[in-house]
Design a protein around this motif. Structure first.
Motif, PDB file in Angstrom:
ATOM      1  N   MET A 154      22.002  -3.290   0.033  1.00 33.70           N
ATOM      2  CA  MET A 154      21.207  -2.844   1.165  1.00 33.70           C
ATOM      3  C   MET A 154      19.953  -2.100   0.700  1.00 33.70           C
ATOM      4  SD  MET A 154      22.385  -3.869   4.024  1.00 33.70           S
ATOM      5  CE  MET A 154      21.463  -2.760   5.084  1.00 33.70           C
ATOM      6  N   ARG A 155      20.103  -1.275  -0.332  1.00 34.48           N
ATOM      7  CA  ARG A 155      18.938  -0.541  -0.831  1.00 34.48           C
ATOM      8  C   ARG A 155      17.894  -1.502  -1.377  1.00 34.48           C
ATOM      9  NH1 ARG A 155      20.568   3.839  -5.021  1.00 34.48           N
ATOM     10  NH2 ARG A 155      18.319   4.227  -4.886  1.00 34.48           N
ATOM     11  N   TYR A 156      18.353  -2.536  -2.046  1.00 33.21           N
ATOM     12  CA  TYR A 156      17.427  -3.532  -2.597  1.00 33.21           C
ATOM     13  C   TYR A 156      16.593  -4.159  -1.481  1.00 33.21           C
ATOM     14  CZ  TYR A 156      15.946  -8.141  -4.245  1.00 33.21           C
ATOM     15  OH  TYR A 156      15.210  -9.269  -4.526  1.00 33.21           O
ATOM     16  N   TYR A 157      17.252  -4.615  -0.417  1.00 41.32           N
ATOM     17  CA  TYR A 157      16.531  -5.282   0.661  1.00 41.32           C
ATOM     18  C   TYR A 157      15.651  -4.298   1.429  1.00 41.32           C
ATOM     19  CZ  TYR A 157      19.307  -9.439  -0.241  1.00 41.32           C
ATOM     20  OH  TYR A 157      19.879 -10.534  -0.836  1.00 41.32           O
ATOM     21  N   LEU A 158      16.111  -3.059   1.574  1.00 36.85           N
ATOM     22  CA  LEU A 158      15.304  -2.053   2.259  1.00 36.85           C
ATOM     23  C   LEU A 158      14.017  -1.774   1.489  1.00 36.85           C
ATOM     24  CD1 LEU A 158      14.874   0.097   4.441  1.00 36.85           C
ATOM     25  CD2 LEU A 158      16.250   1.660   3.046  1.00 36.85           C
ATOM     26  N   ILE A 159      14.139  -1.588   0.163  1.00 37.67           N
ATOM     27  CA  ILE A 159      12.958  -1.285  -0.646  1.00 37.67           C
ATOM     28  C   ILE A 159      12.010  -2.472  -0.673  1.00 37.67           C
ATOM     29  CG2 ILE A 159      12.168  -0.765  -2.987  1.00 37.67           C
ATOM     30  CD1 ILE A 159      14.779   0.867  -3.320  1.00 37.67           C
ATOM     31  N   ARG A 160      12.552  -3.669  -0.861  1.00 33.38           N
ATOM     32  CA  ARG A 160      11.696  -4.858  -0.839  1.00 33.38           C
ATOM     33  C   ARG A 160      10.967  -4.985   0.497  1.00 33.38           C
ATOM     34  NH1 ARG A 160      11.297  -8.924  -4.557  1.00 33.38           N
ATOM     35  NH2 ARG A 160      10.198 -10.065  -2.912  1.00 33.38           N
ATOM     36  N   GLY A 161      11.676  -4.702   1.573  1.00 35.63           N
ATOM     37  CA  GLY A 161      11.058  -4.787   2.886  1.00 35.63           C
ATOM     38  C   GLY A 161       9.947  -3.769   3.071  1.00 35.63           C
ATOM     39  N   LEU A 162      10.171  -2.553   2.596  1.00 29.08           N
ATOM     40  CA  LEU A 162       9.148  -1.511   2.715  1.00 29.08           C
ATOM     41  C   LEU A 162       7.915  -1.868   1.883  1.00 29.08           C
ATOM     42  CD1 LEU A 162      11.276   1.767   2.596  1.00 29.08           C
ATOM     43  CD2 LEU A 162       9.973   0.893   4.541  1.00 29.08           C
ATOM     44  N   VAL A 163       8.143  -2.358   0.664  1.00 29.94           N
ATOM     45  CA  VAL A 163       7.016  -2.744  -0.186  1.00 29.94           C
ATOM     46  C   VAL A 163       6.238  -3.894   0.456  1.00 29.94           C
ATOM     47  CG1 VAL A 163       6.378  -3.755  -2.414  1.00 29.94           C
ATOM     48  CG2 VAL A 163       8.055  -1.900  -2.314  1.00 29.94           C
ATOM     49  N   TRP A 164       6.962  -4.887   0.975  1.00 33.58           N
ATOM     50  CA  TRP A 164       6.293  -6.020   1.618  1.00 33.58           C
ATOM     51  C   TRP A 164       5.477  -5.569   2.824  1.00 33.58           C
ATOM     52  CZ3 TRP A 164       6.568  -8.073   6.546  1.00 33.58           C
ATOM     53  CH2 TRP A 164       5.975  -9.330   6.722  1.00 33.58           C
ATOM     54  N   ALA A 165       6.081  -4.718   3.658  1.00 34.23           N
ATOM     55  CA  ALA A 165       5.382  -4.264   4.867  1.00 34.23           C
ATOM     56  C   ALA A 165       4.159  -3.425   4.526  1.00 34.23           C
ATOM     57  CB  ALA A 165       6.338  -3.470   5.750  1.00 34.23           C
ATOM     58  N   ILE A 208       3.273  24.850   1.105  1.00 35.09           N
ATOM     59  CA  ILE A 208       3.235  23.900  -0.013  1.00 35.09           C
ATOM     60  C   ILE A 208       4.401  22.927   0.082  1.00 35.09           C
ATOM     61  CG2 ILE A 208       3.430  23.675  -2.522  1.00 35.09           C
ATOM     62  CD1 ILE A 208       1.972  26.352  -2.774  1.00 35.09           C
ATOM     63  N   LEU A 209       5.576  23.428   0.446  1.00 28.09           N
ATOM     64  CA  LEU A 209       6.756  22.574   0.594  1.00 28.09           C
ATOM     65  C   LEU A 209       6.498  21.481   1.624  1.00 28.09           C
ATOM     66  CD1 LEU A 209       9.752  21.830   0.253  1.00 28.09           C
ATOM     67  CD2 LEU A 209      10.298  23.636   1.907  1.00 28.09           C
ATOM     68  N   ARG A 210       5.974  21.847   2.767  1.00 30.81           N
ATOM     69  CA  ARG A 210       5.728  20.855   3.811  1.00 30.81           C
ATOM     70  C   ARG A 210       4.700  19.823   3.350  1.00 30.81           C
ATOM     71  NH1 ARG A 210       2.123  20.201   8.134  1.00 30.81           N
ATOM     72  NH2 ARG A 210       3.019  18.958   9.840  1.00 30.81           N
ATOM     73  N   ARG A 211       3.599  20.278   2.781  1.00 26.18           N
ATOM     74  CA  ARG A 211       2.572  19.351   2.331  1.00 26.18           C
ATOM     75  C   ARG A 211       3.093  18.451   1.211  1.00 26.18           C
ATOM     76  NH1 ARG A 211      -0.820  17.526   5.398  1.00 26.18           N
ATOM     77  NH2 ARG A 211      -1.397  16.404   3.500  1.00 26.18           N
ATOM     78  N   SER A 212       3.885  19.008   0.315  1.00 24.20           N
ATOM     79  CA  SER A 212       4.425  18.216  -0.791  1.00 24.20           C
ATOM     80  C   SER A 212       5.319  17.097  -0.278  1.00 24.20           C
ATOM     81  CB  SER A 212       5.202  19.112  -1.751  1.00 24.20           C
ATOM     82  OG  SER A 212       5.851  18.356  -2.754  1.00 24.20           O
ATOM     83  N   LEU A 213       6.163  17.380   0.706  1.00 26.94           N
ATOM     84  CA  LEU A 213       7.036  16.345   1.256  1.00 26.94           C
ATOM     85  C   LEU A 213       6.220  15.293   2.008  1.00 26.94           C
ATOM     86  CD1 LEU A 213      10.014  18.554   2.440  1.00 26.94           C
ATOM     87  CD2 LEU A 213       9.984  16.981   0.501  1.00 26.94           C
ATOM     88  N   ILE A 214       5.164  15.716   2.682  1.00 31.20           N
ATOM     89  CA  ILE A 214       4.288  14.754   3.348  1.00 31.20           C
ATOM     90  C   ILE A 214       3.633  13.836   2.324  1.00 31.20           C
ATOM     91  CG2 ILE A 214       2.087  14.553   4.588  1.00 31.20           C
ATOM     92  CD1 ILE A 214       2.943  17.001   6.236  1.00 31.20           C
ATOM     93  N   GLU A 215       3.148  14.422   1.216  1.00 31.57           N
ATOM     94  CA  GLU A 215       2.512  13.611   0.182  1.00 31.57           C
ATOM     95  C   GLU A 215       3.520  12.713  -0.520  1.00 31.57           C
ATOM     96  OE1 GLU A 215      -0.735  13.380  -0.332  1.00 31.57           O
ATOM     97  OE2 GLU A 215      -1.138  14.843   1.241  1.00 31.57           O
ATOM     98  N   ALA A 221       5.467   7.043  -1.318  1.00 34.46           N
ATOM     99  CA  ALA A 221       6.463   5.974  -1.168  1.00 34.46           C
ATOM    100  C   ALA A 221       5.923   4.805  -0.356  1.00 34.46           C
ATOM    101  CB  ALA A 221       7.722   6.544  -0.512  1.00 34.46           C
ATOM    102  N   LEU A 222       5.204   5.109   0.729  1.00 32.03           N
ATOM    103  CA  LEU A 222       4.751   4.042   1.632  1.00 32.03           C
ATOM    104  C   LEU A 222       3.462   3.373   1.167  1.00 32.03           C
ATOM    105  CD1 LEU A 222       6.025   3.041   4.380  1.00 32.03           C
ATOM    106  CD2 LEU A 222       7.040   5.092   3.397  1.00 32.03           C
ATOM    107  N   GLU A 223       2.688   4.014   0.288  1.00 32.53           N
ATOM    108  CA  GLU A 223       1.447   3.392  -0.155  1.00 32.53           C
ATOM    109  C   GLU A 223       1.651   2.474  -1.363  1.00 32.53           C
ATOM    110  OE1 GLU A 223      -1.228   6.533  -1.314  1.00 32.53           O
ATOM    111  OE2 GLU A 223      -0.193   6.894  -3.210  1.00 32.53           O
ATOM    112  N   ALA A 224       2.840   2.526  -1.979  1.00 30.61           N
ATOM    113  CA  ALA A 224       3.059   1.786  -3.227  1.00 30.61           C
ATOM    114  C   ALA A 224       2.806   0.299  -3.058  1.00 30.61           C
ATOM    115  CB  ALA A 224       4.470   2.032  -3.746  1.00 30.61           C
TER     116      ALA A 224
END
Length: 289
Positions: free
Chosen positions: A1-12, A62-69, A74-77
């Motif tokens: 499931m993790r494989y397909y989820l990551i592939r899907g996120l990268v594709w999208a 800093i914690l909030r901004r770091s998690l946002i970044e 993850a989503l820009e990869a």
């Protein structure tokens, strides 16, 4: 499931505009700040360890901004792994310090660029491939089926990957002696028996001795670099600085301490974009979290 989820996120994400990918990633990162989870816990604990002099409210910001970044990273990869050379250059707002790298390459001297988990290290790798055909050291993925995806994305603009094993280290020695450019993440825990304990923000941390050894054995010019992610998808700004001579000291603790101090200086310049959730102190014999 993790494989397909990551592939899907990268594709999208490869098919969405960068501003949309980053906005979605930032929204996920914001949720991570509000909902209890291991990333928030580890980032909070690391900030308390490393920046105790800051007021709690400042550390929370800093914690909030770091998690946002982190969410943006993850989503820009997928988008960054699908870049064309022209698009990568259009997104590159600045490349400070390239003259020193170019001079070392022109002189036939090997170059090591240490790029910590600060800003967009994926974009830093793409620019390194585009400009110098960089050889990036990497650890094999926990999901082997994702290796072809990683390989294709990170080598798209001319970068090359070297596995972090004995054969990979020998390959790095060879390419450095041939005057090429190597990229290394300097703030990873190298694992038991592969590092020395040295202070990182005043906290003992298992620190790699590979980079100092490579410098001593090849005489390579050595730099540290980070790639700032600009707001509202305006692009990226890469900054490259020379590392101090002490990183090649024959005393491994002195060398590791100098390396960690250089990483600290970069992080202090852009603390909101450091990956504080990385379990940096897991090798110190204590339980993190």
């Amino acid at each position: 499931m993790r494989y397909y989820l990551i592939r899907g996120l990268v594709w999208a994400s490869s098919r969405l505009p960068l501003r949309v990918s980053q906005a979605l990633g930032g929204a996920i990162g914001s949720l991570l700040y509000w909902i209890p989870n291991p990333l928030r816990r580890d980032a909070r604990d690391n900030l308390a360890r490393c920046l105790p002099e800051l007021a709690p409210a400042r550390r929370r910001r800093i914690l909030r901004r770091s998690l946002i970044e982190t969410g943006k990273a993850a989503l820009e990869a997928g988008y960054l792994w699908s870049l064309t050379p022209a698009r990568a250059r259009a997104l590159l707002v600045g490349l400070e310090g390239r003259e020193a790298v170019d001079a070392a390459v022109a002189a036939g001297r090997g170059v090591i660029i240490a790029a910590p988990h600060l800003g967009s290290w994926e974009m830093a790798g793409q620019i390194g491939g585009l400009e110098w055909g960089i050889w990036n050291l990497y650890r094999p993925l926990r999901i082997p089926r994702l290796e072809p995806l990683l390989q294709a994305g990170r080598t798209r603009l001319g970068g090359r990957l070297v596995r972090a094993d004995v054969g990979g280290v020998k390959q790095l020695l060879t390419v450095l002696r041939h005057g090429e450019v190597v990229g290394i993440l300097p703030d990873q825990d190298p694992g038991p028996g592969h590092g020395v304990m040295a202070p990182f923000f005043g906290v003992p941390a298992n620190t790699m001795h590979l980079l100092p050894r490579l410098v001593r054995r090849t005489g390579a010019a050595v730099f540290i670099a980070w790639c700032e992610r600009l707001p509202r998808a305006r692009g990226y700004h890469v900054r490259i600085r020379p590392l101090p001579p002490a990183v090649a000291d024959p005393d491994p603790v002195i060398a590791a301490t100098a390396l960690n101090r250089a990483v600290e200086d970069c992080v202090r310049a852009l603390p909101e974009q450091y990956q504080w959730s990385y379990r940096r102190f897991k090798g110190d014999g204590r339980t993190q979290g």
